[in-house]
Structure formats: structure tokens, C-alpha cells
Enzyme design. Structure first.
Site, mmCIF file in Angstrom:
data_model
loop_
_atom_site.group_PDB
_atom_site.id
_atom_site.type_symbol
_atom_site.label_atom_id
_atom_site.label_comp_id
_atom_site.label_asym_id
_atom_site.label_seq_id
_atom_site.Cartn_x
_atom_site.Cartn_y
_atom_site.Cartn_z
ATOM 1 N N HIS A 161 78.059 9.271 18.121
ATOM 2 C CA HIS A 161 79.159 8.340 18.354
ATOM 3 C C HIS A 161 79.019 7.180 17.383
ATOM 4 O O HIS A 161 77.928 6.652 17.172
ATOM 5 C CB HIS A 161 79.120 7.842 19.801
ATOM 6 C CG HIS A 161 79.988 6.649 20.041
ATOM 7 N ND1 HIS A 161 81.338 6.649 19.743
ATOM 8 C CD2 HIS A 161 79.696 5.413 20.522
ATOM 9 C CE1 HIS A 161 81.841 5.456 20.046
ATOM 10 N NE2 HIS A 161 80.877 4.701 20.513
ATOM 11 N N ASN A 175 84.646 1.745 15.402
ATOM 12 C CA ASN A 175 84.432 2.477 16.652
ATOM 13 C C ASN A 175 85.787 2.795 17.274
ATOM 14 O O ASN A 175 86.454 1.913 17.803
ATOM 15 C CB ASN A 175 83.583 1.625 17.597
ATOM 16 C CG ASN A 175 83.283 2.318 18.911
ATOM 17 O OD1 ASN A 175 83.840 3.365 19.224
ATOM 18 N ND2 ASN A 175 82.403 1.726 19.698
ATOM 19 N N CYS A 204 83.038 5.596 25.603
ATOM 20 C CA CYS A 204 82.713 6.174 24.293
ATOM 21 C C CYS A 204 82.067 7.549 24.381
ATOM 22 O O CYS A 204 81.917 8.226 23.361
ATOM 23 C CB CYS A 204 81.817 5.223 23.509
ATOM 24 S SG CYS A 204 82.650 3.685 23.050
#
Length: 330
Positions: free
Chosen positions: A255, A285, A115
Site C-alpha cells: 500500500h 495515497n 487503506c
């Protein structure tokens, strides 16, 4: 002034198919309130269709990026792709995207930092601009997380979605662009968030498939605690080393892993919610895609000279922060 790498255009792409919490409830034992309370997610996009890999989304994001900036793909010098779900083990997804968009004069490769992938790749790309060797570098963050999600696993299937975002980096000499960065890793964290099967340690086999080892494995509580601490610490450190107070920061671009993590990081930075870019409720996500998708959605609100902090955390563990000054008015 020294040459800096400035973002001069940003573009996103998300698939048409919307996977809502209401639909997920029919697939796994959960409910809308449980998902929303713990993650902030209401829906996510899913790339459907046969032979549809990450490059499909990445190529669309790059094509539209070139159209927006009014450049030909042939002008691109370098194209880097951040992803954990590349089309194949090899060749690199970057190679495939170059072919699909007609970037015949570019070279490139993929970067896998989970990520934190887009953040790491943006830092990498900036170096090629700052040396003066390249004038137009494209960075793509893309993941088809639906390809590695077990939709019988409530702890992970509610979180992830598919999407892509791209940015164009060009040289700047007026104090805008990337000013500073910090990137860190802790490989001992790999056991808490990873894909067990498919690599050279455990190649694919009938056993690995039966054990569902080609899906995401996550120890949610451990990852949550580590992410909150490290994302917050490195973001605050970035502010301190550049003498930035909360009033000086126009935007935090975190993020999009979990709404509670995002708010915890912003609180440590003493930033109000009005300064947080957030679209987790719409896309979930998307791993490497979250930060560029945020920049794309908020682009019209950005002003030249805005101080922006990008912050990310990913499996491995990887984490980092970037301080940049926005380079243009939309």
C-alpha cells in the site's frame, strides 16, 4: 488441482488534474523538501468537476478492463468496490458502477476497510470464484480522497490523492492465482485515524461542519509506528508460512502510504528496492486504489508464475497480506 482465483486483467484510471507539491506550497505552510523527505510524494491526481464522485473513476477503470480482456460487461457475475469515499451513504457505489458500465447481470456491494480495502475485497471476491459459483468477478479499489481532505491541514493534505484500479478474477486450475492470505483488525486503533463526523455516532450538523469533523483525522506518528510493525510482521509471516525466501519473491506490492513505511517493510522481508512496486511519487495515497494502480503500472514487467506479496495497512486499524502467483504474461 483445486480451483484458485486468478487475476486475468488489470486496469487503472487517474484524473487528469495534477496537484504538485509546488501548488500545495501556495495552499499550506510547507515545502517540497519537507513533503518529499517525509512521504516520497511529488504530485497527486485530483478529480475535478461538479457531481464527480468515486464511481466516475471506478466506471472508467472497469470499462477499460473489459476492453482489455475483450469481454462484455454483461459477462460480469459480481462487482465489488473497495472505497471509503462512496458516492453516497447508500446506495452502494458498486450498484452505481454496474449501471454506468452496463453490467446488467452482475450483483455487488461495497467494502470499507480503509487503506486495506482492496486487499480485503480481493480476498472476499476470491471466495466466490473458489466455490465455483462465479466465473468473472471484478474488484475495484477507488477513492476520491480530495473529498475528505482539509487542504489547510499540512499533516494530511500532502498525502492523499484520487484514483481507481480494477482487476478481473477468473478460475484457474494450474497453480496460479491467490494462494494464501492473512487479514487482521484492531478496532482500538480507530481513534488514531478516522473521519469523526458523518456517521450514525455523530451525524452531520452545522457544528460538525464548523469543527471540520468531516475531514480525515490522523495521529501521524502513532499510525506510522503501527503500520511499519504490522505490515512488516504480516508480510514476513506470509513468506514463512509458504516457505518463501527473499529470492523466491518476485515483487512486493505495498500500500502506497509513505515511502519510509514501504522501505521498512521491504527491509524486513530482505527485498531489494528493485522488487518493490512503487508509484507514490506520482499519485500519493489513493487509499483503496494504491495496490491495483501499482499492478496496472507494473503489469508489463510481470511474468506468469511470479510470486507476489500484496501488503496493506489502514485506519481502524486494518491490515493484511496476500500471496499470489501471477497468472499471465502481458
Amino acid at each position: 488441482m483445486a480451483i484458485t482465483a486468478a487475476i486475468t486483467a488489470v486496469q487503472g484510471y487517474v484524473p487528469d488534474y495534477v496537484l504538485t507539491n509546488e501548488e500545495l506550497i501556495k495552499m499550506v505552510d510547507t515545502n517540497d523538501e519537507w513533503i518529499t523527505t517525509r512521504t516520497g510524494i511529488k504530485e497527486r491526481r485530483i478529480l475535478k468537476g461538479k457531481d464527480q464522485g468515486a464511481s466516475v473513476m471506478a466506471a472508467e477503470a472497469v470499462k477499460k478492463l473489459c476492453e482489455k480482456r475483450k469481454i462484455s460487461p454483461e459477462e460480469i457475475d459480481l462487482l465489488l468496490v473497495a472505497t471509503v469515499t462512496g458516492d453516497y451513504i447508500f446506495p452502494a457505489t458498486s450498484n452505481i458502477v454496474c449501471d454506468k458500465v452496463g453490467a446488467i447481470n452482475a450483483w455487488g456491494y461495497d467494502i470499507n476497510a480503509a487503506c486495506s480495502g482492496f486487499l480485503y475485497t480481493l480476498v472476499t471476491a476470491a471466495q466466490f470464484i473458489q466455490t465455483g459459483r462465479h466465473k468473472k468477478v471484478v474488484v475495484v479499489g477507488v477513492d476520491k480522497m480530495s473529498a475528505i481532505v482539509d487542504y489547510a491541514d499540512r499533516s494530511t493534505c500532502i498525502i492523499f490523492g484520487d484514483g481507481a484500479g480494477s482487476v478481473l478474477l477468473e478460475p484457474a486450475e494450474e497453480g496460479v492465482g491467490m494462494i494464501d492470505y492473512l487479514c487482521k483488525v484492531d478496532g482500538s486503533g480507530r481513534k488514531h485515524l478516522y473521519q469523526r463526523g458523518g456517521g450514525s455516532t455523530k451525524p452531520p450538523s452545522s457544528e460538525s461542519v464548523d469543527l471540520k469533523e468531516h475531514y480525515i483525522y490522523q495521529e501521524g506518528q502513532h499510525v506510522f509506528k503501527f503500520a511499519v510493525k504490522e505490515m512488516a510482521d504480516i508480510s514476513v509471516e506470509m513468506m514463512k508460512r509458504n516457505n518463501l525466501g527473499a529470492d523466491d519473491v518476485a515483487w512486493l506490492v505495498p500500500h502506497q502510504a509513505n515511502k519510509r513505511i514501504i522501505h521498512a517493510v521491504a527491509n524486513r522481508m530482505e527485498l531489494p528496492e528493485s522488487k518493490i512496486m512503487m508509484n507514490i511519487h506520482k499519485y500519493g495515497n489513493t487509499t483503496s486504489g494504491t495496490i491495483p494502480l501499482c499492478l496496472w503500472e507494473y503489469e508489463k514487467q510481470l511474468k506468469k508464475g511470479d510470486n507476489i506479496i500484496l501488503s496493506a495497512f489502514g485506519g481502524g486499524f486494518t491490515w493484511g497480506a496476500i500471496y499470489l502467483k501471477w497468472a499471465y504474461n502481458s
